[in-house]
Design a protein around this motif. Structure first.
Motif, PDB file in Angstrom:
ATOM      1  N   GLN A   1       0.802  -1.210   0.000  1.00 54.73           N
ATOM      2  CA  GLN A   1       0.000   0.000   0.000  1.00 54.73           C
ATOM      3  C   GLN A   1       0.841   1.268   0.000  1.00 54.73           C
ATOM      4  OE1 GLN A   1      -2.604  -0.383   3.360  1.00 54.73           O
ATOM      5  NE2 GLN A   1      -3.866  -1.999   2.394  1.00 54.73           N
ATOM      6  N   GLY A   2       2.142   1.139   0.190  1.00 56.62           N
ATOM      7  CA  GLY A   2       3.038   2.276   0.115  1.00 56.62           C
ATOM      8  C   GLY A   2       3.367   2.926   1.433  1.00 56.62           C
ATOM      9  N   SER A   3       2.813   2.454   2.537  1.00 56.74           N
ATOM     10  CA  SER A   3       3.088   3.071   3.835  1.00 56.74           C
ATOM     11  C   SER A   3       4.346   2.525   4.504  1.00 56.74           C
ATOM     12  CB  SER A   3       1.890   2.856   4.775  1.00 56.74           C
ATOM     13  OG  SER A   3       1.628   1.468   4.945  1.00 56.74           O
ATOM     14  N   LEU A   4       4.933   1.447   3.968  1.00 54.30           N
ATOM     15  CA  LEU A   4       6.144   0.859   4.524  1.00 54.30           C
ATOM     16  C   LEU A   4       7.105   0.558   3.387  1.00 54.30           C
ATOM     17  CD1 LEU A   4       7.718  -0.320   6.941  1.00 54.30           C
ATOM     18  CD2 LEU A   4       6.569  -2.506   6.522  1.00 54.30           C
ATOM     19  N   GLN A   5       8.315   1.114   3.487  1.00 54.15           N
ATOM     20  CA  GLN A   5       9.327   0.889   2.462  1.00 54.15           C
ATOM     21  C   GLN A   5      10.076  -0.419   2.735  1.00 54.15           C
ATOM     22  OE1 GLN A   5       9.687   2.731  -0.219  1.00 54.15           O
ATOM     23  NE2 GLN A   5       8.070   4.119   0.449  1.00 54.15           N
ATOM     24  N   PRO A   6      10.473  -1.145   1.676  1.00 56.58           N
ATOM     25  CA  PRO A   6      11.188  -2.412   1.889  1.00 56.58           C
ATOM     26  C   PRO A   6      12.473  -2.251   2.695  1.00 56.58           C
ATOM     27  CG  PRO A   6      10.446  -2.229  -0.389  1.00 56.58           C
ATOM     28  CD  PRO A   6      10.195  -0.901   0.248  1.00 56.58           C
ATOM     29  N   PHE A   7      13.223  -1.190   2.410  1.00 54.04           N
ATOM     30  CA  PHE A   7      14.492  -1.031   3.122  1.00 54.04           C
ATOM     31  C   PHE A   7      14.261  -0.692   4.586  1.00 54.04           C
ATOM     32  CE2 PHE A   7      18.419   1.077   4.356  1.00 54.04           C
ATOM     33  CZ  PHE A   7      19.341   0.159   3.901  1.00 54.04           C
ATOM     34  N   ALA A   8      13.216   0.094   4.870  1.00 56.08           N
ATOM     35  CA  ALA A   8      12.910   0.400   6.263  1.00 56.08           C
ATOM     36  C   ALA A   8      12.490  -0.850   7.017  1.00 56.08           C
ATOM     37  CB  ALA A   8      11.807   1.461   6.324  1.00 56.08           C
ATOM     38  N   ALA A   9      11.682  -1.694   6.372  1.00 51.28           N
ATOM     39  CA  ALA A   9      11.270  -2.944   7.018  1.00 51.28           C
ATOM     40  C   ALA A   9      12.461  -3.871   7.227  1.00 51.28           C
ATOM     41  CB  ALA A   9      10.198  -3.633   6.168  1.00 51.28           C
ATOM     42  N   TYR A  10      13.376  -3.900   6.278  1.00 45.56           N
ATOM     43  CA  TYR A  10      14.567  -4.748   6.408  1.00 45.56           C
ATOM     44  C   TYR A  10      15.492  -4.237   7.510  1.00 45.56           C
ATOM     45  CZ  TYR A  10      18.995  -6.964   5.181  1.00 45.56           C
ATOM     46  OH  TYR A  10      20.181  -7.641   5.229  1.00 45.56           O
ATOM     47  N   SER A  11      15.662  -2.926   7.603  1.00 42.11           N
ATOM     48  CA  SER A  11      16.536  -2.348   8.625  1.00 42.11           C
ATOM     49  C   SER A  11      16.000  -2.588  10.024  1.00 42.11           C
ATOM     50  CB  SER A  11      16.707  -0.847   8.373  1.00 42.11           C
ATOM     51  OG  SER A  11      17.235  -0.615   7.089  1.00 42.11           O
TER      52      SER A  11
END
Length: 409
Positions: free
Chosen positions: A373-383
Motif C-alpha cells: 500500500q506504500g506506507s512501509l518501504q522495503p528497506f525500512a522494514a529490512y533495517s
C-alpha cells in the motif's frame, strides 16, 4: 680515460612537499639538494623541475656509440619510409603520453598527435592521464578510544607526470592501493569512533593529503577520497559525550553504500525508540467467529495478487529481472506462500512456491499489506528486522520498482 669526470648529478625526491599540490599543467615539485648514494634502485632521475631529460651520467664512448646506432636506424627508417611508416608512426590522443626508452635511457614524453618511434632501439609505453578510481574493501580499524570499525574508501587519482609514473614505480595501481590502505589504517587509528562517524568528509580530505605526500614522487595525484563506514563492530571503551550512533548490524547490510547505510541508521533510530508502557487490557472473543479473520486474510491476499497481475508487463520484467518468493505469517501463526516471477515474458504471480526463486522474503501479513500500500518501504522494514531476506539484499530491494506501480495515486 677520456679526462671526463662522471659527475653523478642525482637529486633526491623528498618525502614531503611544503608547496602546493601539483596539477597536470602546474609547476612540478622542487627536488632537494641531497644526492643519491651509489647503488640506488634506479640510476637516473631526470630534472623535471627544469624539464631537462639529458642524461649527464653517460660517458663519452657510450654517447658516441648511441649516436652512431641511432643514426643508422634512422637512416634505414628513412630509406624504407613508405613501408616503415606503418611501424614507426604512432597516434597519441590528448589524454595519453608515450614514454620512450632509447637504448635503455629515458627520453622526453611524446604526444599528443603523431609521434616517431624508432624500431629496434626504442621501447615505449603509453600512459593514460585521465582520472581513475579504485575501491578499498572494508577493513577492520582499531580506533583511538578502543572501538573497532569496518571502514572502506573510494579513491580517485590521476597521473600528472608520465615519466615518473614509469621510472619511479613498477606497478603503479598495486602500489597506490597498498599505500592508500596503509595510510587509511594509520590515519583512522588516531581518531575516535564518533569522529569517524560525524567527520567522514573532513577525514577523507586529510587522508587524500597524506596519500598525496607518499605518491607525489611517483607522478601521481589523488583528487578525491570518500570514506565509507560499513559498521561498528565494537563500541568504544570510553565513549565521548553525546549520543553514540550505532549502525544497524543486520546480516547482508554491510555491502551497501554509504548513503543507504545512513538511511538505515535513520530508520533504525526511529524503530528503536523507547516504547511507551501499555496498560493491561482484557478482550473477549467469540469462538463462533474465529474463522472470519482467516477468510478476510485470504480475500485480501487474493485482491493483492489480482492488483499485482494488472501491473505486470515486459518493461517491468526488464527493470527487475528477478523472482521473489514470499512467506507470509498470519495472525493465526500459519505460513502462506506466494510468488512473483519477473524473469520472463510479462511476468506471473500466484499462490505457492516458484520453481526457482532468486530471493525469499519473510514477513507478517500486516507488513506485507503496508508495503504494497506504500506506507512501509522495503528497506525500512529490512533495517528494522520486520522483513527477513534470504538471498541477495540488492535484488530484494528491486521489489520497490513493483511497489511504486501499486501505490495509490
Amino acid at each position: 680515460m677520456f679526462n671526463k669526470s662522471p659527475g653523478f648529478g642525482y637529486e633526491s625526491i623528498p618525502q614531503r612537499d611544503p608547496g602546493s599540490t601539483p596539477g597536470l599543467y602546474a609547476t612540478p615539485f622542487t627536488f632537494g639538494q641531497s644526492q643519491f648514494s651509489s647503488g640506488h634502485s634506479f640510476d637516473y632521475v631526470p630534472e623535471i623541475k627544469d624539464n631537462d631529460f639529458t642524461d649527464k651520467t653517460q660517458g663519452l664512448l657510450s654517447w658516441i656509440c648511441n649516436l652512431i646506432v641511432t643514426f643508422l636506424v634512422f637512416l634505414c627508417t628513412l630509406i624504407t619510409f613508405p613501408i616503415s611508416a606503418w611501424f614507426v608512426l604512432k597516434t597519441v590522443p590528448n589524454y595519453q603520453r608515450i614514454v620512450v626508452f632509447r637504448l635503455g635511457r629515458i627520453r622526453p614524453p611524446k604526444g599528443p598527435g603523431v609521434v616517431l618511434v624508432l624500431p629496434l632501439i626504442d621501447q615505449w609505453q603509453r600512459v593514460d592521464l585521465r582520472t581513475r578510481a579504485f575501491n578499498i574493501p572494508p577493513c577492520r580499524v582499531t580506533t583511538k578510544d578502543g572501538g573497532l570499525v569496518s571502514v572502506g574508501a573510494d579513491i580517485q587519482f590521476r597521473i600528472w607526470n608520465p615519466v615518473m609514473s614509469v621510472v619511479a614505480v613498477q606497478d603503479l595501481n598495486a602500489s597506490t592501493r597498498l599505500t592508500a590502505l596503509n595510510a587509511m589504517t594509520q590515519s583512522l587509528g588516531k581518531r575516535t569512533v564518533r569522529e569517524i562517524q560525524t567527520e567522514r568528509v573532513k577525514l577523507g580530505e586529510h587522508l587524500g593529503m597524506d596519500i598525496n605526500e607518499l605518491t607525489k614522487p611517483w607522478g601521481l595525484e589523488v583528487d578525491r577520497v570518500e570514506l565509507t563506514l560499513e559498521s561498528v563492530l565494537q563500541a568504544p571503551e570510553n565513549p565521548q559525550a553525546g549520543p553514540f550512533i550505532m549502525p544497524p548490524s543486520v546480516p547482508g547490510l554491510e555491502g551497501l553504500t554509504g548513503p543507504i547505510q545512513q538511511l538505515a541508521m535513520c530508520f533504525l533510530g526511529q524503530s528503536t525508540q523507547t516504547p511507551q508502557p501499555v496498560n493491561d487490557t482484557v478482550s473477549f472473543t467469540d469462538e463462533l467467529s474465529m474463522e472470519a479473520p482467516v477468510a478476510t486474510a485470504s480475500n485480501r491476499a487474493e485482491e493483492l495478487l489480482a492488483a499485482v497481475s494488472l501491473v505486470l508487463s515486459e518493461s517491468l520484467v526488464k527493470q527487475v529481472g528477478a523472482c521473489f518468493q514470499f512467506y507470509i505469517s498470519t495472525s493465526s501463526d500459519e505460513i502462506s506462500s506466494y510468488y512473483v516471477d519477473l524473469t520472463q515474458n510479462s511476468g506471473v504471480c500466484g499462490v505457492g512456491e516458484a520453481r526457482q526463486s532468486d530471493v525469499s522474503l519473510s514477513m507478517s501479513e500486516q507488513d506485507l499489506m503496508a508495503m504494497f500500500q506504500g506506507s512501509l518501504q522495503p528497506f525500512a522494514a529490512y533495517s528494522c528486522g520486520r522483513l527477513r531476506v534470504q538471498g541477495d539484499v540488492h535484488t530484494a530491494m528491486k521489489l520497490e520498482t513493483l511497489l511504486k506501480l501499486l501505490k495509490p495515486h
